[in-house]
Design an enzyme around this catalytic site. Structure first.
Site, short mmCIF file in Angstrom:
data_model
loop_
_atom_site.label_atom_id
_atom_site.label_comp_id
_atom_site.label_asym_id
_atom_site.label_seq_id
_atom_site.Cartn_x
_atom_site.Cartn_y
_atom_site.Cartn_z
N ARG A 285 -9.05 -0.15 4.21
CA ARG A 285 -8.17 0.88 3.63
C ARG A 285 -6.82 0.30 3.26
NH1 ARG A 285 -6.93 5.56 7.14
NH2 ARG A 285 -5.63 5.89 5.33
N CYS B 263 -5.10 7.86 9.17
CA CYS B 263 -5.43 7.23 10.45
C CYS B 263 -5.22 8.22 11.61
CB CYS B 263 -4.54 6.02 10.71
SG CYS B 263 -4.98 4.62 9.68
N ARG C 101 0.38 14.16 13.29
CA ARG C 101 0.88 13.95 11.91
C ARG C 101 1.05 15.27 11.14
NH1 ARG C 101 -1.95 8.66 9.48
NH2 ARG C 101 0.10 8.39 8.54
N PRO C 102 1.89 16.15 11.64
CA PRO C 102 2.14 17.41 10.93
C PRO C 102 2.87 17.17 9.60
CG PRO C 102 3.72 17.11 12.70
CD PRO C 102 2.71 16.00 12.84
N ILE C 103 2.92 18.20 8.77
CA ILE C 103 3.64 18.06 7.49
C ILE C 103 4.72 19.14 7.36
CG2 ILE C 103 1.76 16.90 6.26
CD1 ILE C 103 0.99 19.60 5.05
N ASP C 104 5.24 19.58 8.50
CA ASP C 104 6.25 20.64 8.47
C ASP C 104 7.51 20.26 7.70
OD1 ASP C 104 6.35 18.83 10.78
OD2 ASP C 104 8.21 19.87 11.27
N GLN C 105 7.87 18.98 7.70
CA GLN C 105 9.08 18.56 6.97
C GLN C 105 8.86 18.54 5.46
OE1 GLN C 105 12.10 18.17 8.75
NE2 GLN C 105 10.67 19.13 10.17
N ILE D 89 6.97 6.33 17.46
CA ILE D 89 6.74 7.11 16.24
C ILE D 89 5.50 8.00 16.35
CG2 ILE D 89 6.36 6.97 13.73
CD1 ILE D 89 9.10 5.89 14.52
N ASP E 108 3.83 0.19 12.15
CA ASP E 108 2.56 -0.34 11.60
C ASP E 108 2.30 -1.78 12.04
OD1 ASP E 108 2.87 1.35 8.37
OD2 ASP E 108 2.41 2.07 10.39
N LYS F 254 0.86 -1.20 0.00
CA LYS F 254 0.00 0.00 0.00
C LYS F 254 0.89 1.24 0.00
CE LYS F 254 -1.82 1.71 4.07
NZ LYS F 254 -1.55 3.11 4.34
N ASN F 255 1.87 1.27 0.92
CA ASN F 255 2.62 2.51 1.13
C ASN F 255 3.63 2.77 0.02
OD1 ASN F 255 1.03 2.92 3.31
ND2 ASN F 255 2.52 2.20 4.80
C1 EPZ Z 1 3.74 6.62 6.39
O1 EPZ Z 1 3.02 7.68 7.00
C2 EPZ Z 1 2.75 5.48 6.29
N1 EPZ Z 1 1.63 5.89 5.45
C3 EPZ Z 1 2.26 5.08 7.67
O2 EPZ Z 1 1.46 3.92 7.50
C4 EPZ Z 1 3.45 4.72 8.55
O3 EPZ Z 1 2.99 4.48 9.86
C5 EPZ Z 1 4.47 5.85 8.55
O4 EPZ Z 1 4.84 6.20 7.21
C6 EPZ Z 1 5.73 5.49 9.33
O5 EPZ Z 1 6.31 4.36 8.77
C7 EPZ Z 1 1.82 5.95 4.11
O6 EPZ Z 1 2.90 5.68 3.60
C8 EPZ Z 1 0.63 6.35 3.28
P1 EPZ Z 1 5.95 9.80 8.66
P2 EPZ Z 1 3.67 9.17 7.06
O7 EPZ Z 1 5.94 11.07 7.91
O8 EPZ Z 1 4.48 9.40 5.86
C9 EPZ Z 1 6.23 12.90 12.22
C10 EPZ Z 1 -0.32 2.52 7.78
O9 EPZ Z 1 -0.76 1.95 8.78
N2 EPZ Z 1 6.29 13.90 11.14
O10 EPZ Z 1 7.10 8.86 8.52
O11 EPZ Z 1 2.61 10.12 7.42
C11 EPZ Z 1 4.85 12.27 12.30
O12 EPZ Z 1 4.01 13.04 13.12
C12 EPZ Z 1 0.08 3.97 7.87
O13 EPZ Z 1 -0.13 1.99 6.64
C13 EPZ Z 1 6.54 15.23 11.47
O14 EPZ Z 1 6.70 15.59 12.64
O15 EPZ Z 1 4.63 8.97 8.32
C14 EPZ Z 1 5.13 10.92 12.90
O16 EPZ Z 1 5.18 11.07 14.30
C15 EPZ Z 1 -0.19 4.56 9.22
N3 EPZ Z 1 6.58 16.16 10.47
C16 EPZ Z 1 6.52 10.58 12.37
O17 EPZ Z 1 7.09 11.81 11.91
C17 EPZ Z 1 6.40 15.80 9.15
O18 EPZ Z 1 6.47 16.70 8.27
C18 EPZ Z 1 6.51 9.60 11.23
O19 EPZ Z 1 5.69 10.13 10.21
C19 EPZ Z 1 6.17 14.45 8.83
C20 EPZ Z 1 6.12 13.51 9.85
#
Ligand code: EPZ
Length: 420
Positions: free
Chosen positions: A399, A116, A121-125, A329, A307, A22-23
């Site tokens: 999903r 989920c 889950r911010p997107i600042d990065q 995480i 996950d 999926k991812n």
């Molecule tokens: C991906 O989410 C996956 N989703 C998630 O899978 C998975 O849990 C996650 O990566 C970690 O492996 C998809 O790929 C669609 P992250 P993503 O950015 O990209 C923080 C599932 O069950 N963060 O690696 O959103 C964030 O808050 C789903 O299949 C920031 O602070 O995950 C989190 O605590 C759930 N700022 C951590 O980093 C940012 O700009 C990891 O998030 C981005 C993230």
């Protein structure tokens, strides 16, 4: 709404095929929009999140066709970079359109991402990376949208403040059309990052280092449609099936697997006493009568995948002794334990740590999935429990798992899906 009804305590036995990741598929499908023509993608799981993404693509002029796990995308008709379909807020990966389109079209707008409810889950990065490349990002809080525009992108060294799968994929895609060299430092290393990078390189991008914490991208002017790519197997679906085999004291061979992606889970299952055998593209898991408690701490790849934390916690509820599960995480990914307590689990949560003391067995109950992997955990608990378990809100599970009940029935599970 839909639910799963499970009559448990039957060991799973037999062979089952895992589907595509999926991812990875969500990233590869979006990267395909960076080229013009008909792109054929194979091993694409038929799950809700992928369908939502295809609906979004259709709303901006992409045509698509699906036959089993093969999806053909015709990107020649893309006529919009302002994504407005409501489907875009129902899932998270719609924000990948920012990275795919900003370099190619210079202007793109998407709704804030959904996904989920497991943390803020911010997107600042994502914003930090694209801004560094020269994009102007606007967050419209009133209308819940994020937009980017640029007059060309320029390569840059970008240091991520935290390891982020989404930000790594998003900024990597944006950097493909940035002039000069971009270096992503502290990048995520998950298998799906490598798969998206491999697909982009297959279309003519120049990306090196995917799978390590430094990814280097040489900008190119355009990508060529090479036509045909196969997505990697789903590491989390494979892990979920491995856990179900161990939890039910079964004997299951999972096919269409990259064993290397499963190393951390395989090691943990062996620490508990399960027997894991690796083959070229398959894994066999045999459960044993008693499983020993272990400690697990989620981490970025190649650490223990967050996950799989929720499905894995079911093993801890029936292991000998007290296991400690630490979720590092996400700040809110232990909610499923309240539902497991309804099935007889002995759990104590303190902050991001769960202390789980094994019990003789779980008993069937009516429970609710609060998110995708919590739902998977409850299905595994139902397979283990004595009696009948009803898992409500099954739409969360759909999903990310393609026909999970059919796969489990193939290996002897007594499970059915009821759609209200
Ligand atoms: C991906 O989410 C996956 N989703 C998630 O899978 C998975 O849990 C996650 O990566 C970690 O492996 C998809 O790929 C669609 P992250 P993503 O950015 O990209 C923080 C599932 O069950 N963060 O690696 O959103 C964030 O808050 C789903 O299949 C920031 O602070 O995950 C989190 O605590 C759930 N700022 C951590 O980093 C940012 O700009 C990891 O998030 C981005 C993230």
């Amino acid at each position: 709404m839909s639910k799963y009804i499970i009559n448990g305590s039957k060991p799973l036995k037999g062979e089952v095929f895992a589907g595509g990741s999926k991812n990875s598929a969500l990233g590869v499908l979006t990267a395909a929009l960076m080229t013009k023509g008909v792109v054929v993608l194979r091993n694409v799981p038929d799950i809700e999140d992928v369908q939502l993404l295809l609906n979004i693509f259709e709303s901006i002029g992409v045509k698509y066709a699906r036959e089993d796990s093969t999806v053909a995308l015709d990107t020649r008709g893309i006529n919009e970079t302002f994504v407005s379909t409501p489907d875009a807020v129902k899932m998270r990966a719609s924000y990948y359109i920012l990275g795919a389109f900003i370099g190619k079209y210079g202007k793109v707008s998407v709704p804030f991402p959904g996904g989920c409810a497991i943390g803020s889950r911010p997107i600042d990065q994502h914003i930090k990376g694209m801004t560094a490349l020269g994009a102007k990002i606007t967050e419209d809080l009133e209308n819940g949208r994020i937009s980017a525009e640029c007059d060309g992108l320029h390569g840059k060294e970008i240091f991520f403040d935290c390891v982020s799968v989404g930000a790594t994929i998003n900024v990597m895609m944006a950097a493909v059309f940035a002039e000069g060299t971009t270096e992503l430092v502290n990048a995520a290393k998950e298998p799906h990052i490598v798969d998206v990078a491999n697909f982009l390189n297959y279309m003519g991008a120049k990306i090196k280092g995917a799978g390590t914490d430094v990814i280097r991208i040489e900008g190119v002017r355009s990508l060529k449609n090479r036509g045909d790519y196969t997505v990697i197997p789903d590491q989390i679906e494979v892990g979920t099936l491995m856990i179900a085999a161990a939890a039910t004291k079964g004997d299951v061979t999972i096919k269409n697997v990259i064993p290397k992606h499963m190393e951390t889970l395989s090691a943990k299952l062996e620490d508990m006493g399960a027997i894991v055998t690796l083959y070229d593209d398959a894994i066999n898991v045999k459960g044993t009568d008693t499983l020993d408690a272990v400690s697990v701490k989620t981490a970025v790849y190649p650490g223990f995948p967050t996950d799989l934390q929720q499905p894995f916690s079911v093993l801890a509820t029936i292991a000998e002794g007290t296991s400690v599960i630490t979720e590092t995480i996400y700040e809110n990914r232990l909610k499923h334990l309240d539902e497991l307590i309804k099935m007889g689990a002995d759990v104590n949560v303190k902050g991001n740590k769960a202390y789980i003391t094994g019990v003789e067995g779980l008993y069937g109950a009516e429970v609710s999935a609060t998110d995708l992997r919590a739902g998977a955990a409850l299905i595994i608990a139902g397979l283990v429990a004595d009696g009948q378990t009803v898992v409500n809100n099954a739409q969360h599970i759909d999903r990310g798992y393609e026909k999970i009940h059919e796969k489990l029935r193939l290996v002897g599970a007594d499970i059915e899906k009821i759609s209200d």
